[in-house]
Design a protein around this motif. Sequence first.
Motif, PDB file in Angstrom:
ATOM      1  N   UNK A 127      34.299  40.802  29.468  1.00  0.00           N
ATOM      2  CA  UNK A 127      33.797  41.430  31.020  1.00  0.00           C
ATOM      3  C   UNK A 127      35.026  42.653  31.485  1.00  0.00           C
ATOM      4  N   UNK A 128      34.536  43.732  31.732  1.00  0.00           N
ATOM      5  CA  UNK A 128      35.248  44.873  32.324  1.00  0.00           C
ATOM      6  C   UNK A 128      34.568  45.586  33.361  1.00  0.00           C
ATOM      7  N   UNK A 129      35.184  46.446  34.242  1.00  0.00           N
ATOM      8  CA  UNK A 129      34.345  46.743  35.607  1.00  0.00           C
ATOM      9  C   UNK A 129      33.377  47.573  35.126  1.00  0.00           C
ATOM     10  N   UNK A 160      37.543  52.015  33.893  1.00  0.00           N
ATOM     11  CA  UNK A 160      38.692  51.948  33.626  1.00  0.00           C
ATOM     12  C   UNK A 160      39.714  52.172  34.752  1.00  0.00           C
ATOM     13  N   UNK A 161      39.276  52.944  35.418  1.00  0.00           N
ATOM     14  CA  UNK A 161      40.070  53.231  36.541  1.00  0.00           C
ATOM     15  C   UNK A 161      40.419  52.189  37.570  1.00  0.00           C
ATOM     16  N   UNK A 162      39.305  51.418  37.817  1.00  0.00           N
ATOM     17  CA  UNK A 162      38.988  50.215  38.762  1.00  0.00           C
ATOM     18  C   UNK A 162      39.939  49.115  38.112  1.00  0.00           C
ATOM     19  N   UNK A 163      39.509  48.846  36.722  1.00  0.00           N
ATOM     20  CA  UNK A 163      40.227  47.747  36.052  1.00  0.00           C
ATOM     21  C   UNK A 163      41.899  47.906  36.234  1.00  0.00           C
ATOM     22  N   UNK A 164      42.583  49.152  36.758  1.00  0.00           N
ATOM     23  CA  UNK A 164      43.953  49.016  37.146  1.00  0.00           C
ATOM     24  C   UNK A 164      44.252  48.053  38.076  1.00  0.00           C
ATOM     25  N   UNK A 165      43.384  47.947  38.879  1.00  0.00           N
ATOM     26  CA  UNK A 165      43.553  47.153  40.347  1.00  0.00           C
ATOM     27  C   UNK A 165      43.037  45.671  39.943  1.00  0.00           C
ATOM     28  N   UNK A 166      42.475  45.372  39.250  1.00  0.00           N
ATOM     29  CA  UNK A 166      41.615  44.121  39.277  1.00  0.00           C
ATOM     30  C   UNK A 166      42.211  42.878  38.731  1.00  0.00           C
TER      31      UNK A 166
END
Length: 245
Positions: A127-129, A160-166
């Motif tokens: 699961x990724x964003x 990919x960008x949001x997954x840096x924060x999650x």
Amino acid sequence: MFLPVFATIALLLAGCTQPGPNHDPNGVFDPQEAVNRQNHELNRALDEKFVRPMGVGYTKVIPDDLEDSIGNFSSNLGLPGTVVNNLLQGNIEGAFRNSVRFVVNTTLGFGGLFDAAGDFGIDEIEGDFGQTLYVWGVPEGAYVELPVLGPSTERAAVGKAVDLFTNPLSYVLPSTEKYIGTAAGVASKVGDRGRYADAIDSILYNSADSYSQARGIYLQNRRFKLGDGDAAEDINPFELDTQGF
């Protein structure tokens, strides 16, 4: 934590382009092909001069068992972020299974160096964003090739960008452990480049149009993983959607 995440989502999704009403959802929507091809040539040059030599050298020097352990360690550190995406997608079973996998591998697997959970049949539910956005009904957007990161779509690029924060671990681990995790992730990707060198080389250097070939493989593979499109089978020999060239 969540304010910058959702600000990033809104900003990036605002720039997404959409095809016309007659566009085949299983087709290719690539309005920025000229720019994408420039990025593709940049990625090919970086791969030829740096990434491929490092990958091939890495797999020759590092024993397979150690390569697997580094990959397991990196994957284990990413599991809390996967659990967050499982929850955002309403996949409670996935969140529970991945949480158990993280605990088992962190303890019995010596910090994730060994896939102890896999030995018990507790496999990861990915699961990724980008997948989360798909579940939320966000359209795929245009195909893009990102510098260094490689093939993507606008929706996947936002993911990919949001997954840096999650990943919750990024907020609780000391700096030293964060650097170790980042280094393991990079080493794992470099190892993948060496391990699947023949398959990747056949696309990048032995095909008549490596850009079109990589684009088609990425889109078919990504849509198959999402349960979208008409891909007959998973054709992922080298994870084009998770590593750059």
